[in-house]
Enzyme design. Sequence first.
Site, PDB file in Angstrom:
ATOM      1  N   THR A 157      49.344 -27.329  -7.389  1.00  0.00           N
ATOM      2  CA  THR A 157      49.169 -26.050  -7.200  1.00  0.00           C
ATOM      3  C   THR A 157      49.873 -25.212  -8.823  1.00  0.00           C
ATOM      4  OG1 THR A 157      49.245 -26.507  -5.328  1.00  0.00           O
ATOM      5  CG2 THR A 157      50.672 -24.103  -6.212  1.00  0.00           C
ATOM      6  N   ASN A 185      49.129 -19.820   0.443  1.00  0.00           N
ATOM      7  CA  ASN A 185      50.364 -20.216   1.466  1.00  0.00           C
ATOM      8  C   ASN A 185      51.313 -19.356   0.977  1.00  0.00           C
ATOM      9  OD1 ASN A 185      49.737 -22.656   1.309  1.00  0.00           O
ATOM     10  ND2 ASN A 185      50.627 -23.114  -0.107  1.00  0.00           N
ATOM     11  N   ARG A 213      47.164 -30.511   4.515  1.00  0.00           N
ATOM     12  CA  ARG A 213      48.185 -29.997   5.389  1.00  0.00           C
ATOM     13  C   ARG A 213      49.003 -31.437   5.114  1.00  0.00           C
ATOM     14  NH1 ARG A 213      44.817 -27.812  10.071  1.00  0.00           N
ATOM     15  NH2 ARG A 213      43.651 -29.854   8.942  1.00  0.00           N
ATOM     16  N   GLY A 222      59.429 -24.916   5.657  1.00  0.00           N
ATOM     17  CA  GLY A 222      60.064 -25.711   5.128  1.00  0.00           C
ATOM     18  C   GLY A 222      59.127 -26.310   4.351  1.00  0.00           C
ATOM     19  N   LYS A 233      58.696 -30.307   8.704  1.00  0.00           N
ATOM     20  CA  LYS A 233      57.226 -31.050  10.233  1.00  0.00           C
ATOM     21  C   LYS A 233      57.099 -31.124  10.973  1.00  0.00           C
ATOM     22  CE  LYS A 233      53.247 -30.341   9.197  1.00  0.00           C
ATOM     23  NZ  LYS A 233      52.015 -29.767   8.731  1.00  0.00           N
ATOM     24  N   CYS A 291      55.718 -27.522  -0.162  1.00  0.00           N
ATOM     25  CA  CYS A 291      54.291 -26.692  -0.540  1.00  0.00           C
ATOM     26  C   CYS A 291      55.316 -25.658  -0.052  1.00  0.00           C
ATOM     27  CB  CYS A 291      53.455 -27.494  -0.233  1.00  0.00           C
ATOM     28  SG  CYS A 291      53.093 -29.005  -1.069  1.00  0.00           S
ATOM     29  N   GLU A 335      44.101 -28.305  -3.629  1.00  0.00           N
ATOM     30  CA  GLU A 335      43.942 -28.588  -2.976  1.00  0.00           C
ATOM     31  C   GLU A 335      44.736 -27.837  -2.304  1.00  0.00           C
ATOM     32  OE1 GLU A 335      46.692 -29.947  -1.377  1.00  0.00           O
ATOM     33  OE2 GLU A 335      48.856 -29.028  -2.815  1.00  0.00           O
ATOM     34  N   PHE A 336      43.958 -28.147  -0.925  1.00  0.00           N
ATOM     35  CA  PHE A 336      44.702 -27.200   0.444  1.00  0.00           C
ATOM     36  C   PHE A 336      44.850 -28.361   1.538  1.00  0.00           C
ATOM     37  CE2 PHE A 336      41.648 -24.731  -1.425  1.00  0.00           C
ATOM     38  CZ  PHE A 336      42.290 -23.504  -1.837  1.00  0.00           C
ATOM     39  N   THR A 387      54.715 -30.211  -9.330  1.00  0.00           N
ATOM     40  CA  THR A 387      55.307 -29.107 -10.181  1.00  0.00           C
ATOM     41  C   THR A 387      56.243 -28.059  -9.034  1.00  0.00           C
ATOM     42  OG1 THR A 387      53.731 -27.696  -8.667  1.00  0.00           O
ATOM     43  CG2 THR A 387      52.828 -28.368 -10.850  1.00  0.00           C
TER      44      THR A 387
END
Length: 438
Positions: free
Chosen positions: A121, A212, A154, A261, A327, A264, A151-152, A85
Amino acid sequence: MKMTVIGTGYLGATHAACMAYLGHEVLGVDSEIGKVEALNGSRAPFFEPGLDPLLHRHLGETLNFSDSYNEAANFANVHFLCVGTPQQDGNFSADISQLRDAVSKLVPLLRGHHTIIGKSTVPVGTAAELQKLADALCVPGSAIDIAWNPEFVREGFAVADTVRPSRIVVGQRPGSQAANIVREIYTTPLDSGMPFIVTDLATAELAKGASNAFLGTKISFANAMAEVCEAAGADVVQLTEIMGYDDRIGYKYLGSGLGFGGGCLPKDVRGFIARAGELGANDAYAFLREVDSINTRRRERMVTMITKMMGGTVLGGKIAILGCAFKPDTDDVRDSPALDVAGQLLMKGARVTLYDPQAMANARRAYPALSFAHSAEEAVAGADLVVYATDWGEFHHLKPHALRDLVSTPIIIDGRNALDPWEWLSAGWTYKAMGRNF
């Protein structure tokens, strides 16, 4: 349980492999044949720690991948939607066209009762829209129930976050049995006492975006404090450490520097902003716009610092940037602060060389005009200034004294406030960071 996972990008491929790990029979489906071939060859098309071993372990047994929606329709009665998305071109809104396309391809092929569980999302209201679409496309005698299980995960921790999630949320329509299906799917983590929340569709859709948006707010607050610290001659690292000892605040996500950045967090914050505006929640809209603005200007601030440290111009100067990924522990360069800064410097006439342990190939595709090195040492050789942009564990082992002999001018700007200033200063470097005064 047998299930399909529609969409095998970062979210979908990880979810499919983890569902197989939890004991289910899984068919991943994607229209991009290249992804399907890579996954069937036990190769994830992206870097995520722990994912390749899961693919090797389950592929061909309880896990397979296909480009056939017909195969998906005949394989199972439970289908996870994990397609992308992305942010729309020209505005902050999320583009849900891939979700509509997936539902349009799958639903006409389904026979009997099927449950479609969204994980992507999305803007609030998407599930209701997709339910209307599914009802219109459903063949007579069949029934489609759309639920949402956000979903959560990382990046860098996606496998652990999928098999041992911090919480499981299910949004469903009145009278739906989707929560019972999701409870069965997640029996193993739920047996360990995992929180399980059943709610309405709108609340479930808001859950990831709200989370978020809060994390982005926390990071941007720390970066706003960095701006205050620079003006006041204070130290933002010590300031946020002091704040973090208050358990109402906590230290996580109070790190200041180049900002956030990835594919997501920025997208989700902006999508939340856009939907708040559409719903008429104007105060929330204005507040979150400033969160995004603070994050964006960190990159501009870094370019300004670099320019100042190089005597007012970067034209012709050689700048080394350590880190391309947004990251550590990922090869994702979407909306990467490091690459954004590198691109701005390149446009100002600097010679920019980058190194990253995992993200070089993706960075080359995004910015082919930049130069890339095979190691941190090669990147900094002859540099007039070094930027520490992504906090990889590999970079923690860099030796300031050894690097001092490689550079042209020993200046380092710590874009993550992750280095020991005194170690670099004692090795003869000029050390600078945002929100600190050295």
